[in-house]
Design a protein around this motif. Structure first.
Motif, PDB file in Angstrom:
ATOM      1  N   ARG A 136     -10.880  -9.778  -3.834  1.00 53.42           N
ATOM      2  CA  ARG A 136      -9.088 -10.600  -4.327  1.00 53.42           C
ATOM      3  C   ARG A 136      -8.441  -8.646  -3.613  1.00 53.42           C
ATOM      4  NH1 ARG A 136     -12.088 -11.804  -9.082  1.00 53.42           N
ATOM      5  NH2 ARG A 136     -12.209  -9.829  -9.361  1.00 53.42           N
ATOM      6  N   HIS A 137      -9.634  -7.802  -4.218  1.00 51.78           N
ATOM      7  CA  HIS A 137      -8.907  -6.843  -3.151  1.00 51.78           C
ATOM      8  C   HIS A 137      -8.313  -6.761  -1.177  1.00 51.78           C
ATOM      9  CE1 HIS A 137      -9.404  -4.038  -6.868  1.00 51.78           C
ATOM     10  NE2 HIS A 137     -10.852  -4.254  -6.798  1.00 51.78           N
ATOM     11  N   ALA A 138      -9.468  -7.279  -1.296  1.00 47.05           N
ATOM     12  CA  ALA A 138      -9.319  -8.253   0.599  1.00 47.05           C
ATOM     13  C   ALA A 138      -7.843  -8.323   0.098  1.00 47.05           C
ATOM     14  CB  ALA A 138      -9.981  -8.358   1.181  1.00 47.05           C
ATOM     15  N   ARG A 139      -6.897  -9.147  -0.226  1.00 47.82           N
ATOM     16  CA  ARG A 139      -5.835 -10.115  -0.081  1.00 47.82           C
ATOM     17  C   ARG A 139      -4.469  -8.762  -0.630  1.00 47.82           C
ATOM     18  NH1 ARG A 139     -10.040 -14.315  -2.406  1.00 47.82           N
ATOM     19  NH2 ARG A 139      -9.102 -13.649  -4.019  1.00 47.82           N
ATOM     20  N   ALA A 140      -5.298  -8.336  -1.648  1.00 47.34           N
ATOM     21  CA  ALA A 140      -4.161  -7.329  -2.066  1.00 47.34           C
ATOM     22  C   ALA A 140      -3.800  -6.456  -0.830  1.00 47.34           C
ATOM     23  CB  ALA A 140      -3.992  -6.074  -3.154  1.00 47.34           C
ATOM     24  N   LEU A 141      -4.697  -6.249  -0.296  1.00 48.88           N
ATOM     25  CA  LEU A 141      -4.706  -5.092   0.741  1.00 48.88           C
ATOM     26  C   LEU A 141      -3.627  -5.962   1.822  1.00 48.88           C
ATOM     27  CD1 LEU A 141      -5.073  -2.367   2.447  1.00 48.88           C
ATOM     28  CD2 LEU A 141      -7.130  -3.690   3.039  1.00 48.88           C
ATOM     29  N   LEU A 142      -4.191  -7.109   1.944  1.00 50.78           N
ATOM     30  CA  LEU A 142      -3.489  -7.677   3.084  1.00 50.78           C
ATOM     31  C   LEU A 142      -1.740  -8.134   2.983  1.00 50.78           C
ATOM     32  CD1 LEU A 142      -5.845 -10.459   4.113  1.00 50.78           C
ATOM     33  CD2 LEU A 142      -4.933  -8.592   5.321  1.00 50.78           C
ATOM     34  N   GLU A 143      -1.517  -8.353   1.844  1.00 50.83           N
ATOM     35  CA  GLU A 143      -0.624  -8.047   1.326  1.00 50.83           C
ATOM     36  C   GLU A 143       0.637  -6.579   1.780  1.00 50.83           C
ATOM     37  OE1 GLU A 143       0.682  -9.849  -2.646  1.00 50.83           O
ATOM     38  OE2 GLU A 143      -0.719 -10.764  -2.818  1.00 50.83           O
ATOM     39  N   ILE A 144      -0.286  -6.354   1.559  1.00 46.08           N
ATOM     40  CA  ILE A 144       0.554  -4.822   1.891  1.00 46.08           C
ATOM     41  C   ILE A 144       0.709  -4.995   3.816  1.00 46.08           C
ATOM     42  CG2 ILE A 144       0.116  -2.171   1.875  1.00 46.08           C
ATOM     43  CD1 ILE A 144      -0.816  -2.975  -0.857  1.00 46.08           C
ATOM     44  N   LEU A 145      -0.392  -5.482   4.247  1.00 50.29           N
ATOM     45  CA  LEU A 145      -0.394  -5.582   5.745  1.00 50.29           C
ATOM     46  C   LEU A 145       0.150  -6.181   6.225  1.00 50.29           C
ATOM     47  CD1 LEU A 145      -4.327  -4.717   5.928  1.00 50.29           C
ATOM     48  CD2 LEU A 145      -2.832  -2.968   5.993  1.00 50.29           C
ATOM     49  N   TRP A 153       7.627   3.215   5.374  1.00 48.84           N
ATOM     50  CA  TRP A 153       6.440   3.904   5.513  1.00 48.84           C
ATOM     51  C   TRP A 153       5.254   4.563   3.887  1.00 48.84           C
ATOM     52  CZ3 TRP A 153       2.256   3.793   7.950  1.00 48.84           C
ATOM     53  CH2 TRP A 153       1.327   4.529   7.680  1.00 48.84           C
ATOM     54  N   PRO A 154       6.257   5.516   3.412  1.00 48.92           N
ATOM     55  CA  PRO A 154       5.822   6.380   2.049  1.00 48.92           C
ATOM     56  C   PRO A 154       4.891   5.366   1.665  1.00 48.92           C
ATOM     57  CG  PRO A 154       7.980   7.884   2.434  1.00 48.92           C
ATOM     58  CD  PRO A 154       7.556   6.185   3.138  1.00 48.92           C
ATOM     59  N   GLN A 155       5.355   4.277   0.605  1.00 55.93           N
ATOM     60  CA  GLN A 155       5.532   3.404  -0.684  1.00 55.93           C
ATOM     61  C   GLN A 155       4.351   2.801   0.397  1.00 55.93           C
ATOM     62  OE1 GLN A 155       8.408   3.530   1.577  1.00 55.93           O
ATOM     63  NE2 GLN A 155      10.059   3.273  -0.795  1.00 55.93           N
ATOM     64  N   ARG A 156       4.266   2.000   0.998  1.00 50.73           N
ATOM     65  CA  ARG A 156       3.228   1.091   2.240  1.00 50.73           C
ATOM     66  C   ARG A 156       1.534   2.605   2.729  1.00 50.73           C
ATOM     67  NH1 ARG A 156       5.261  -2.098   7.022  1.00 50.73           N
ATOM     68  NH2 ARG A 156       2.703  -2.897   6.420  1.00 50.73           N
ATOM     69  N   ARG A 157       1.818   3.240   2.443  1.00 54.00           N
ATOM     70  CA  ARG A 157       0.697   4.233   2.967  1.00 54.00           C
ATOM     71  C   ARG A 157       0.275   4.595   1.737  1.00 54.00           C
ATOM     72  NH1 ARG A 157      -0.716  10.134   2.896  1.00 54.00           N
ATOM     73  NH2 ARG A 157      -1.971  10.490   4.289  1.00 54.00           N
ATOM     74  N   THR A 158       1.220   4.594   0.629  1.00 57.63           N
ATOM     75  CA  THR A 158       0.201   4.912  -0.601  1.00 57.63           C
ATOM     76  C   THR A 158      -0.263   3.626  -1.721  1.00 57.63           C
ATOM     77  OG1 THR A 158       2.086   6.673  -1.301  1.00 57.63           O
ATOM     78  CG2 THR A 158       0.602   5.685  -3.415  1.00 57.63           C
ATOM     79  N   LEU A 159       0.205   2.884  -1.345  1.00 59.33           N
ATOM     80  CA  LEU A 159      -0.247   1.781  -2.211  1.00 59.33           C
ATOM     81  C   LEU A 159      -1.326   0.818  -0.777  1.00 59.33           C
ATOM     82  CD1 LEU A 159       2.512  -0.650  -3.186  1.00 59.33           C
ATOM     83  CD2 LEU A 159       0.725   0.071  -4.511  1.00 59.33           C
ATOM     84  N   ALA A 160      -1.528   1.064   0.242  1.00 58.77           N
ATOM     85  CA  ALA A 160      -2.476   0.847   1.211  1.00 58.77           C
ATOM     86  C   ALA A 160      -3.674   2.014   0.825  1.00 58.77           C
ATOM     87  CB  ALA A 160      -2.039   0.725   2.648  1.00 58.77           C
ATOM     88  N   LEU A 161      -3.178   3.054   1.189  1.00 54.32           N
ATOM     89  CA  LEU A 161      -4.929   3.726   0.582  1.00 54.32           C
ATOM     90  C   LEU A 161      -5.437   3.038  -0.527  1.00 54.32           C
ATOM     91  CD1 LEU A 161      -3.144   6.803   2.411  1.00 54.32           C
ATOM     92  CD2 LEU A 161      -5.072   5.064   2.992  1.00 54.32           C
ATOM     93  N   PRO A 211       3.307  -7.550   4.808  1.00 55.28           N
ATOM     94  CA  PRO A 211       4.103  -8.259   3.647  1.00 55.28           C
ATOM     95  C   PRO A 211       5.510  -9.952   4.218  1.00 55.28           C
ATOM     96  CG  PRO A 211       5.108  -6.389   4.873  1.00 55.28           C
ATOM     97  CD  PRO A 211       3.650  -6.923   5.331  1.00 55.28           C
ATOM     98  N   GLU A 212       5.414  -9.731   5.405  1.00 52.92           N
ATOM     99  CA  GLU A 212       6.582 -11.228   5.594  1.00 52.92           C
ATOM    100  C   GLU A 212       5.295 -12.327   5.640  1.00 52.92           C
ATOM    101  OE1 GLU A 212       7.244  -8.692   6.529  1.00 52.92           O
ATOM    102  OE2 GLU A 212       8.963  -8.023   5.905  1.00 52.92           O
ATOM    103  N   GLU A 213       4.182 -12.180   6.178  1.00 55.78           N
ATOM    104  CA  GLU A 213       2.944 -13.033   5.866  1.00 55.78           C
ATOM    105  C   GLU A 213       2.733 -13.437   4.214  1.00 55.78           C
ATOM    106  OE1 GLU A 213       2.747 -11.000   7.781  1.00 55.78           O
ATOM    107  OE2 GLU A 213       3.234 -11.743  10.000  1.00 55.78           O
ATOM    108  N   GLY A 214       2.352 -12.464   3.526  1.00 52.54           N
ATOM    109  CA  GLY A 214       1.339 -12.040   2.445  1.00 52.54           C
ATOM    110  C   GLY A 214       2.504 -12.778   1.461  1.00 52.54           C
ATOM    111  N   GLY A 215       4.004 -13.386   1.605  1.00 52.63           N
ATOM    112  CA  GLY A 215       5.144 -13.397   0.374  1.00 52.63           C
ATOM    113  C   GLY A 215       5.456 -12.180   0.371  1.00 52.63           C
ATOM    114  N   GLY A 216       5.257 -10.642   0.064  1.00 52.60           N
ATOM    115  CA  GLY A 216       5.527  -9.308  -0.695  1.00 52.60           C
ATOM    116  C   GLY A 216       7.168  -8.891   0.397  1.00 52.60           C
ATOM    117  N   LYS A 217       7.554  -8.255   0.348  1.00 53.80           N
ATOM    118  CA  LYS A 217       8.762  -7.639   0.720  1.00 53.80           C
ATOM    119  C   LYS A 217       9.688  -6.809   1.798  1.00 53.80           C
ATOM    120  CE  LYS A 217      11.218  -8.981  -3.749  1.00 53.80           C
ATOM    121  NZ  LYS A 217      11.880 -10.678  -3.499  1.00 53.80           N
ATOM    122  N   GLY A 218       8.142  -6.613   2.056  1.00 52.13           N
ATOM    123  CA  GLY A 218       7.641  -6.042   3.162  1.00 52.13           C
ATOM    124  C   GLY A 218       8.161  -4.229   2.848  1.00 52.13           C
TER     125      GLY A 218
END
Length: 113
Positions: free
Chosen positions: A95-104, A64-72, A106-113
């Motif tokens: 491009r910014h929307a895609r980066a936000l989606l990777e945070i929202l 949560w803390p990392q995702r919250r900071t990145l998402a905001l 993470p599994e679908e966007g290829g991130g580590k969640g």
């Protein structure tokens, strides 16, 4: 779940789906045709819904803390890009929307969640 929680979750889910359509190469044009000049307002409304979750104190989400900071931070960058883009549909905003989606999503966007 209470009615308020259900409404909140539904609003969030709808917002994420709209952001995914906005960011997607294959879905962006259809969304733009569908919403016309209302595209920027719709994306801003979606950002409001996403921001409502991340501005809350809910700590039940993973990392949560990392995702919250990145998402905001991403929400802020996307809002600024929308302000600069005509009709809210510039490539920078997408491009910014895609980066936000990777945070929202993470599994679908290829991130580590």
């Amino acid at each position: 779940m209470g009615d308020e929680t259900t409404q909140f979750a539904s609003r969030y889910s709808t917002a994420v789906a709209l952001l995914a359509r906005f960011a997607g190469d294959g879905t962006h044009a259809a969304l733009r045709r569908e919403l016309g000049e209302g595209l920027g307002a719709a994306v801003r409304g979606a950002l409001d819904a996403v921001e409502a979750l991340f501005a809350s104190g809910d700590v039940a989400l993973r990392k949560w803390p990392q995702r919250r900071t990145l998402a905001l931070s991403r929400i802020s960058a996307l809002r600024a890009a929308l302000d600069r883009a005509s009709a809210g549909a510039g490539d920078e905003a997408r491009r910014h929307a895609r980066a936000l989606l990777e945070i929202l999503e993470p599994e679908e966007g290829g991130g580590k969640g």
